[in-house]
Design an enzyme around this catalytic site. Structure first.
Site, PDB file in Angstrom:
ATOM      1  N   CYS A 100       0.541  -1.033   0.201  1.00  0.00           N
ATOM      2  CA  CYS A 100      -0.113  -0.029   0.106  1.00  0.00           C
ATOM      3  C   CYS A 100       0.406   1.638  -0.338  1.00  0.00           C
ATOM      4  O   CYS A 100       1.871   1.924   0.827  1.00  0.00           O
ATOM      5  CB  CYS A 100      -1.141   0.122   1.009  1.00  0.00           C
ATOM      6  SG  CYS A 100      -1.820   1.094   0.584  1.00  0.00           S
ATOM      7  N   CYS A 148      -0.268   3.862  -6.331  1.00  0.00           N
ATOM      8  CA  CYS A 148      -0.889   3.836  -6.140  1.00  0.00           C
ATOM      9  C   CYS A 148      -1.476   2.017  -6.684  1.00  0.00           C
ATOM     10  O   CYS A 148      -1.420   2.134  -7.679  1.00  0.00           O
ATOM     11  CB  CYS A 148      -2.022   4.917  -6.314  1.00  0.00           C
ATOM     12  SG  CYS A 148      -3.872   3.589  -5.362  1.00  0.00           S
ATOM     13  N   HIS A 190      -3.719   0.746  -7.221  1.00  0.00           N
ATOM     14  CA  HIS A 190      -4.800   0.636  -8.100  1.00  0.00           C
ATOM     15  C   HIS A 190      -4.970   1.006  -9.601  1.00  0.00           C
ATOM     16  O   HIS A 190      -5.038   0.855 -10.197  1.00  0.00           O
ATOM     17  CB  HIS A 190      -6.131   1.829  -7.733  1.00  0.00           C
ATOM     18  CG  HIS A 190      -6.718   0.800  -6.519  1.00  0.00           C
ATOM     19  ND1 HIS A 190      -6.283   0.519  -5.454  1.00  0.00           N
ATOM     20  CD2 HIS A 190      -7.634   0.086  -6.559  1.00  0.00           C
ATOM     21  CE1 HIS A 190      -7.061  -0.014  -4.771  1.00  0.00           C
ATOM     22  NE2 HIS A 190      -8.629  -0.235  -5.370  1.00  0.00           N
TER      23      HIS A 190
HETATM   24  N1  DGL Z   1      -3.731   0.705  -1.554  1.00  0.00           N
HETATM   25  C1  DGL Z   1      -3.846   2.580  -1.431  1.00  0.00           C
HETATM   26  C2  DGL Z   1      -3.039   2.819  -1.943  1.00  0.00           C
HETATM   27  O1  DGL Z   1      -2.274   2.535  -2.775  1.00  0.00           O
HETATM   28  C3  DGL Z   1      -5.215   2.869  -2.189  1.00  0.00           C
HETATM   29  C4  DGL Z   1      -6.240   2.889  -1.660  1.00  0.00           C
HETATM   30  C5  DGL Z   1      -6.865   2.886  -0.588  1.00  0.00           C
HETATM   31  O2  DGL Z   1      -7.358   4.176  -0.598  1.00  0.00           O
HETATM   32  O3  DGL Z   1      -7.091   2.460   1.056  1.00  0.00           O
HETATM   33  O4  DGL Z   1      -2.307   4.070  -1.988  1.00  0.00           O
END
Ligand code: DGL
Length: 268
Positions: free
Chosen positions: A77, A188, A190
């Site tokens: 993350c 990120c 996603h």
């Molecule tokens: N996994 C989060 C990131 O890479 C994206 C999703 C979230 O906001 O938790 O920052």
């Protein structure tokens, strides 16, 4: 290092599903390794939360993975990587790697005109971590950042190729396009799924940096350095654990991972 330790899994955590983009790359680059993935689906998203909350959640996620006796932790993350890495390194005696360093390194190596864009969640952008890390690598590089909070829900909705997604991308990215960046970090978990639309908006000449690839390469280096690379011949085991709605995770995992998951363990 004992054989057992070599055979232990690599632990990966994320706020939810998105970290599977990192798992996909780990499986690709390290096909013999056992992997335990924890997605904190009960508390996702992290990208809208405060530094203190993100650090606390990251510590708790690390403890979940340590219950599975993992040999190292990959913080997939970006929001957690932005705020929690040094805290986790101080707290836990195990190799820990986040996604900011590898992505920044790759971007710094790639840029020709010294102008790098970063897109990420609000938390990651607010942390200034990508800017700091890139400038530490090369202080002459100019970094332009933009939070794109609507990208995560669009991906989770599966709206990857919709017209509305392209319109939103244009709205977010026009600023960076006008700054003439030649390299754009997808900061990120996603965003790699939106590569096509982001590339279309930014134009073919801009290189998109997906940190998942560089993270997997660094994981390989750490395993080699620590002498904990798995050498067994048997098929590796990949386990997936979530803190809420395992069926939902199973339904969407394919989009991120490229194959279906049979079992998802619920851990509250
Ligand atoms: N996994 C989060 C990131 O890479 C994206 C999703 C979230 O906001 O938790 O920052």
């Amino acid at each position: 290092m004992s054989i057992n330790r070599k055979n232990s899994a690599i632990g990966v955590f994320d706020s939810g599903l998105g970290g599977l983009t990192v798992v996909k790359e780990l499986i690709h680059q390290l096909p013999s390794e056992n992997i335990v993935y924890f997605g904190d689906t009960a508390r996702v998203p992290y990208g809208t939360k405060s530094k203190e909350t993100i650090i606390r959640f990251s510590q708790e996620n690390t403890m979940v993975l340590l219950d599975y006796r993992v040999k190292m932790i990959v913080v997939a993350c970006n929001s957690s990587s932005s705020y929690a890495i040094s805290n986790l390194e101080r707290t836990f005696n195990i190799p820990i790697i986040g996604v900011i360093g590898p992505g920044s390194q790759k971007a710094a190596e790639n840029t020709k005109n010294g102008r790098v864009g970063v897109i990420a969640t609000s938390a990651t952008i607010a942390s200034g971590k990508y800017d700091d890390t890139i400038r530490r690598i090369d202080k002459n590089i100019k970094v332009f950042s933009k939070a794109c909070p609507m990208f995560v829900p669009l991906v989770e909705q599966g709206w990857i190729r919709k017209k509305v997604t392209e319109d939103i991308a244009l709205e977010y990215l026009i600023e960076l396009k006008n700054k003439n960046v030649d390299t754009l970090i997808l900061g990120c978990t996603h965003y790699p799924l939106l590569k096509e639309v982001i590339q279309k908006v930014m134009g073919g000449k801009v290189s998109l940096i997906d940190s998942a690839e560089t993270v997997a390469a660094q994981v390989r280096n750490i395993l080699e350095k620590e002498n904990i690379t798995r050498t067994r011949e048997e098929k590796p085991r990949h386990r997936f654990i979530v803190s809420d709605k395992p069926q939902n995770f199973k339904d969407i995992a394919n989009t991120f991972l490229g194959y279906s998951i049979k079992d998802v363990i619920l851990r509250k």
